[in-house]
Design an enzyme around this catalytic site. Structure first.
Site, short mmCIF file in Angstrom:
data_model
loop_
_atom_site.label_atom_id
_atom_site.label_comp_id
_atom_site.label_asym_id
_atom_site.label_seq_id
_atom_site.Cartn_x
_atom_site.Cartn_y
_atom_site.Cartn_z
N ASN A 72 0.80 -1.23 0.00
CA ASN A 72 0.00 0.00 0.00
C ASN A 72 0.84 1.28 0.00
O ASN A 72 0.30 2.36 -0.20
CB ASN A 72 -0.99 -0.01 1.18
CG ASN A 72 -2.10 -1.02 0.96
OD1 ASN A 72 -2.20 -1.62 -0.11
ND2 ASN A 72 -2.92 -1.23 1.97
N ARG A 87 -7.61 -2.96 -8.34
CA ARG A 87 -8.71 -2.14 -7.85
C ARG A 87 -8.28 -0.75 -7.45
O ARG A 87 -9.05 0.20 -7.49
CB ARG A 87 -9.40 -2.83 -6.66
CG ARG A 87 -9.86 -4.22 -6.95
CD ARG A 87 -10.83 -4.28 -8.11
NE ARG A 87 -11.24 -5.65 -8.40
CZ ARG A 87 -12.01 -5.98 -9.40
NH1 ARG A 87 -12.47 -5.08 -10.23
NH2 ARG A 87 -12.35 -7.24 -9.58
N CYS A 94 -15.41 -4.07 -6.20
CA CYS A 94 -14.41 -5.09 -5.92
C CYS A 94 -14.98 -6.12 -4.96
O CYS A 94 -16.13 -6.05 -4.58
CB CYS A 94 -13.13 -4.48 -5.39
SG CYS A 94 -13.18 -4.06 -3.68
N ASP A 96 -7.52 -4.47 7.15
CA ASP A 96 -6.76 -5.47 6.40
C ASP A 96 -6.26 -6.60 7.30
O ASP A 96 -5.89 -7.67 6.80
CB ASP A 96 -5.57 -4.82 5.68
CG ASP A 96 -6.02 -3.97 4.50
OD1 ASP A 96 -7.19 -4.05 4.11
OD2 ASP A 96 -5.19 -3.21 3.96
#
Ligand code: UD1
Length: 419
Positions: free
Chosen positions: A25, A94, A118, A308
């Protein structure tokens, strides 16, 4: 997309030392931002992941040069030839919307398709678009396409986000770096990946203060220059490996983690009875004979517990003694792993955004299907402690965010192979 599967013989104890890969990320927005730094940026600790490769494909499509030497990625954005991203590339990843801010800062006109929904449910981009409109971008949304134009250059703006969106904060920071004047983002996302992006942009000559806090101030500069930058370690991969150690009753040593990035994660493991000791250059993680339930996990924007890490920690709760309540506050449908964990013998009930896990003594092997990235990680964690031989399908999701995961786990003693 190559479809692959893991075969896992559960029950092995893990031991040894592991180096945590660079953060996915962080890498994605930094690759997008490199578009503004005309010339050759060198990114160290860049994980080899399908999402990273998708970003490199987009950069090459636009006309940049990009190549990899081990975990170093070299991107040359000196010349660009295209100001559009076709839908096939936008749909590969995505989070491709992260290219919008950089593209519109580099070109006067940009065309790209909507990134689409998604596996986690609808993925709106309204905050990205309204912020860029405030900065002078005219955006036409038609037929699933975004047609963006800026006539007199981007200008700074006061942008108050209604949600501290990670992607929107990043897009605004990137677009604002070379905009005319000052941009102030309030209610900005505070994730470590935001700070990492700011550090890269600052190394390239940007003027940014407050990254990692709720108010970020960007004073636009005329242009950026390329720079070298080392990507931070991936805190979610660290949390996943800790989950794997916890469910297998293992002790492992982590190199290259940043303890402060795990601030909301380590207390959960401690509540489960795990010991976490910080040494000068890493973390020693020891798990108890029987885990205790962490009781309540509520996902929140950073510095709260990360969405996450919800799925991997659910696998821990599945074999912990007692009840754990999960409240997923960030995404609508982020429990796709639950039905598969139940196939392995877990006892979980879902009611909307709440999942209640009643820990069992042991899981039993099964054939399970991953349907999203972190759900796949949760299934791998669970099968590592499930008695017998399990098969985990859908490893292509896992490979969006975990580099050579089966090799990392087998180097620690797990019986896992990819077919
Ligand atoms: C990033 C991470 C992802 C993580 C998520 C939340 C990357 C590449 N991905 O995703 O792994 O799970 O942060 O920590 O960094 N929202 C809107 N409108 C918008 C934008 C977001 O309503 O324009 C909502 C989303 O639907 C979601 C919430 O805001 O409910 C947070 O999303 P956001 O922080 O934007 O996540 P991403 O940047 O997509």
């Amino acid at each position: 997309m190559v479809v692959s599967m893991y075969i896992v013989e559960g029950g092995r104890t893990l031991r040894g030392e592991v180096r945590v890969q660079g953060s996915k990320n962080s890498t994605l927005p930094i690759l997008a931002a490199s578009l503004l730094c005309r010339g050759e940026s060198v990114l160290f600790n860049c994980p080899r992941l399908s999402d990273v490769e998708a970003s490199l494909t987009i950069l090459r499509y636009i006309g940049c040069k990009a190549h990899r030497e081990g975990d170093v990625v070299i991107v040359d954005t000196g010349s660009v030839t295209r100001n559009e991203i076709p839908s096939a590339l936008m749909h590969k990843m995505r989070s491709s919307i992260i290219f919008l801010g950089a593209m519109i800062a580099r070109f006067d006109r940009v065309r790209m398709s909507f990134p689409g929904g998604c596996e986690l449910g609808p993925r709106p981009i309204d905050l990205h678009l309204s912020a860029l409109r405030e900065m002078g971008v005219m955006i036409c949304e038609e037929h699933g396409e975004l047609d963006c134009r800026v006539d007199d250059g981007l200008h700074g703006a006061n942008i108050a986000l209604t949600i501290p969106s990670v992607g929107a904060t990043e897009n605004i920071m990137i677009a604002a770096a070379t905009a005319e004047g000052t941009t102030i983002i309030s209610n900005a996302a505070r994730e470590p990946e935001i700070t990492d992006l700011a550090d890269y942009l600052i190394a390239c000559g940007a003027k940014i203060s407050g990254a990692g806090e709720s108010t970020v101030i960007i004073d636009g500069v005329k242009e950026l220059h390329p720079a070298s930058h080392a990507i931070i370690p991936d805190r979610i991969v660290a949390a996943t490996l800790m989950s794997a150690a916890a469910v297998t009753g293992s002790d492992i040593r982590f190199k290259s983690v940043i303890p402060s990035h795990l601030g909301s994660i380590t207390p959960v493991f401690r509540e489960c009875g795990c010991e976490i000791e910080y040494t000068g250059d890493g973390v020693i993680f020891r798990s108890p004979y029987r885990l205790k339930s962490p009781k309540l996990i509520r996902t929140m924007p950073y510095p709260g517990f990360p969405t996450d890490a919800q799925a991997p920690l659910m696998s821990v709760a599945c074999v912990a003694d007692g009840l754990t309540v999960f409240v997923e506050n960030m995404f609508e449908s982020r429990y796709s792993h639950v039905s598969e964990l139940c196939r392995l013998g877990a006892n979980i009930r879902i009611e909307g955004r709440v999942a209640v896990v009643d820990g069992v003594r042991r899981l039993l092997s099964a054939h399970v299907h991953a349907r999203d990235l972190r759900g796949a990680a949760a299934l791998v964690v669970a099968t590592l402690c499930a008695r017998g031989k399990s098969e985990v399908e859908g490893i292509e999701y896992l490979e969006r965010g975990y580099e050579d995961f089966e090799l990392v786990l087998s180097s620690l003693g797990a019986d896992i192979k990819k077919i």
